[in-house]
Structure formats: C-alpha cells, structure tokens
Scaffold this active site. Structure first.
Site, PDB file in Angstrom:
ATOM      1  N   SER A 132       0.844  -1.207   0.000  1.00  0.00           N
ATOM      2  CA  SER A 132       0.000   0.000   0.000  1.00  0.00           C
ATOM      3  C   SER A 132       0.872   1.247   0.000  1.00  0.00           C
ATOM      4  CB  SER A 132      -0.895   0.036   1.248  1.00  0.00           C
ATOM      5  OG  SER A 132      -1.613  -1.148   1.425  1.00  0.00           O
ATOM      6  N   GLU A 179      -2.976  -5.122  -4.484  1.00  0.00           N
ATOM      7  CA  GLU A 179      -2.643  -3.700  -4.492  1.00  0.00           C
ATOM      8  C   GLU A 179      -1.487  -3.385  -5.430  1.00  0.00           C
ATOM      9  OE1 GLU A 179      -2.484  -1.910  -0.633  1.00  0.00           O
ATOM     10  OE2 GLU A 179      -4.278  -2.989   0.029  1.00  0.00           O
ATOM     11  N   HIS A 192       4.696 -16.405  10.141  1.00  0.00           N
ATOM     12  CA  HIS A 192       4.670 -17.795  10.585  1.00  0.00           C
ATOM     13  C   HIS A 192       4.939 -18.760   9.445  1.00  0.00           C
ATOM     14  CE1 HIS A 192       2.908 -21.669  11.884  1.00  0.00           C
ATOM     15  NE2 HIS A 192       3.595 -21.365  12.971  1.00  0.00           N
ATOM     16  N   LYS A 245      12.549 -23.159  14.448  1.00  0.00           N
ATOM     17  CA  LYS A 245      12.344 -22.332  13.257  1.00  0.00           C
ATOM     18  C   LYS A 245      13.596 -21.522  12.924  1.00  0.00           C
ATOM     19  CE  LYS A 245       7.459 -21.899  14.469  1.00  0.00           C
ATOM     20  NZ  LYS A 245       6.415 -20.990  15.014  1.00  0.00           N
TER      21      LYS A 245
END
Length: 333
Positions: free
Chosen positions: A84, A112, A263, A304
């Site tokens: 944006s 967008e 995530h 992770k």
C-alpha cells in the site's frame, strides 16, 4: 525502629548510592557528530553505537549482509500494507534484481500491486473522517486514500484472467497454486512498476496463503458463483514452500510485518531445523503470546531458527527503516 542521626543517614545514603561496581568493556555509546555536516553512510554506521532500536537496525544490516555474503537462500515476507505504501517500489527492486529467492505475502500484497498499475493511491490523512470518505467512495489505508474506482478497474482486469485460469485448470487436470496465479497476473499486467510482473519475469515464487482475504478474494467469490468447480491449490503452495528449505546450505529470512506471512516462512524453515539468519521488522509485542509478537528466541525454541542463528528484531515503522536497510545491503551489492 532505631533512631538514625542526620550524619548516619548521609553516610548510609552515600554508601548505597555511590557503590563502585565493576568496569565493563564494549562498544561505547556515541552518536554521529554533525560538526562536519551530514554524511549519510557514517550516520547509519553510527547507529551501531547509538543504543535502542538504532543499534538493532545496525545489527539487522549486518545480518543481511552476512546472508548475502554466505549466499543464503533468502525468504522475504511482507504484509499488504507494505505494498500500500511507497515500499512497493523497494520490494519491486528486490524482485526485479533477484535479490530475494522466495516471497510470501498476503492477498493485499498481490492485488494492491496490480491495482496501482491501474491507478495511483493518493496521500491522505490519518484523521480523515470515515463517513465523509464513505460518501465519496474513497477507501482509506492509514493516511493513504484509494478511490473505489480502482477496484472497479481491478474487477474488469481480473475476471477474464480467472476465466482463462479456469479453462486451463480443466484442460491440464489440476488447479493452480497461488504463485502461478501471481505469475499470470504479472504477465497480463505487463507493467515494469509491478512486483508481480518481475516475479513472473524472473520466475520468483510469491506464495499467497491468504489469497481470499481481500479484493482478489472478492473477485474469486463472485467467480465461484459462475464456476463452482474452480479451485486454488494452497496446499501445493505450502508443500513447495516447506520443501524448498530442506537441504539448503544456508537459509535467511527477512520479514516485514507479522501474522501468516511471518509464521509461514518460519514454519517452513522448521523442516530444515531452523534458518541461519533472521531479521524481523514489526511493532507487535510478545505479551499476548501471539506469533506476531514473538521474539526470535521463541522461534529458536520451535526449531524455526537455529540456536546459532544470527537474529534480530527491530521495532519500528518499516516505511522508514527498510529503505535504510536496503540502501546498506542489497543496493550496495
């Protein structure tokens, strides 16, 4: 309570206040001296010893330069508000010049980008009255205005492409992934200002696991009324994203914003037992236990990020911080 004389009070206070602790070594806190005028490279270099988020920003720059030097596969995540804003041009630079390898964004991060090729977004005001804008059919994203006519143009652009994808789906016998849809949109828009265009041109996958959350999702919703058997295979996106991390020599993640984008990238790196480098830029806090606000240390606990990973979170506005990061990393290389 024992009565204490004024002299004793002074002695106790002095003893408690003026205790000499141990001397410590390290980087001295010192900022940029403007006496010789502004030198922007040196100003940014001075962040390392400035403390607070300036130091975290300096560390983020160091980590990304390590990713580049070590030829890590770079996973780049960005939320829709990034597109944006004027950061769209920064993201386009990265994709156009193959500075990142795999991207993950939200539905707005796709639509967008395309809509801006059909008409500009306009600088507005954070305090603009919603009812006044509604009466004018003007949508607001923070202090950015988007006339609703942009979405009318977007529908006219998207619907024929969905029709084409539907017939291709039937002829090839399997549904499209989100990154294939992004490539098709980029090919059709044919505009070098577009992130999606360069993703198609350079065959960089942009996975959009929340493709239904936004105007593009609205278009698909309307299209499904005509073709109930139209399907998008998000599970294949997840499979390819997860598989892409396995066997890598080095993996690095750069994530602007949070939520599903953050995530998805971190979870994919769990399949190789963690990324080697990580830079987060967002304003989410960890007190509510959300993954959005989770600090890098939490990602280490899940596998992770590796325990040895170089990692940092920078709190702040990405529209200010990320251009500085790119100027000191990818744009120099």
């Amino acid at each position: 309570m024992k009565k204490i004389t004024e002299k004793e009070k002074e002695e106790i206070a002095r003893k408690n206040l003026f205790r000499e602790g141990e001397e410590i070594s390290g980087v001295a806190i010192r900022g940029y001296d403007f006496s010789s005028g502004p030198d922007y490279g040196k100003i940014v270099s001075s962040f390392h010893g400035s403390g607070f988020q300036a130091t975290n920003l300096a560390k983020a720059i160091e980590i990304i330069n390590r990713m580049i030097a070590e030829k890590a596969k770079i996973y780049f995540g960005y939320t829709s508000n990034i597109v944006s804003s004027g950061l769209r041009e920064t993201v386009k630079f990265l994709v156009k010049n193959k500075k990142v390898d795999i991207c993950v964004t939200t539905g707005g991060g796709i639509e967008e980008d395309i809509i801006k090729c059909l008409g500009d977004f306009i600088l507005g005001d954070f305090r603009a009255k919603g009812s006044d804008l509604k009466a004018r059919s003007v949508n607001r994203i923070g202090n950015i205005f988007v006339p609703n006519s942009r979405y009318v143009k977007f529908e006219k652009f998207v619907m024929p492409i969905l029709e084409e994808l539907y017939h291709e789906q039937k002829s090839r016998g399997k549904p499209f992934t989100t990154y294939e849809i992004v490539w098709k949109l980029g090919e059709r828009i044919g505009n070098e200002r577009s992130i999606c265009y360069w993703a198609w041109k350079n065959k960089i996958k942009i996975h959009c696991l929340t493709i239904m959350d936004g105007s593009l999702g609205d278009m698909i919703y309307f299209f499904k009324h005509k073709h109930e058997d139209f399907v998008i295979d998000i599970s294949e996106d997840v499979k390819e994203l997860n598989n892409s991390t396995i066997g890598l020599d080095k993996s690095g993640v750069i994530i602007l914003g949070a939520g599903v984008v953050k995530h998805s990238i971190l979870n994919a790196n769990m399949y190789r037992n963690g990324a080697d480098y990580a830079v987060y830029i967002n304003n989410a806090h960890e007190f509510d236990g959300s993954d959005a606000g989770a600090l890098p240390e939490e990602a280490v606990s899940w596998g992770k990020l590796t325990p040895e990973s170089k990692r940092i979170k920078v709190f702040g506005d990405a529209t200010i911080l990320f251009p500085i990061v790119v100027a000191e990393t990818f744009a120099k290389k």
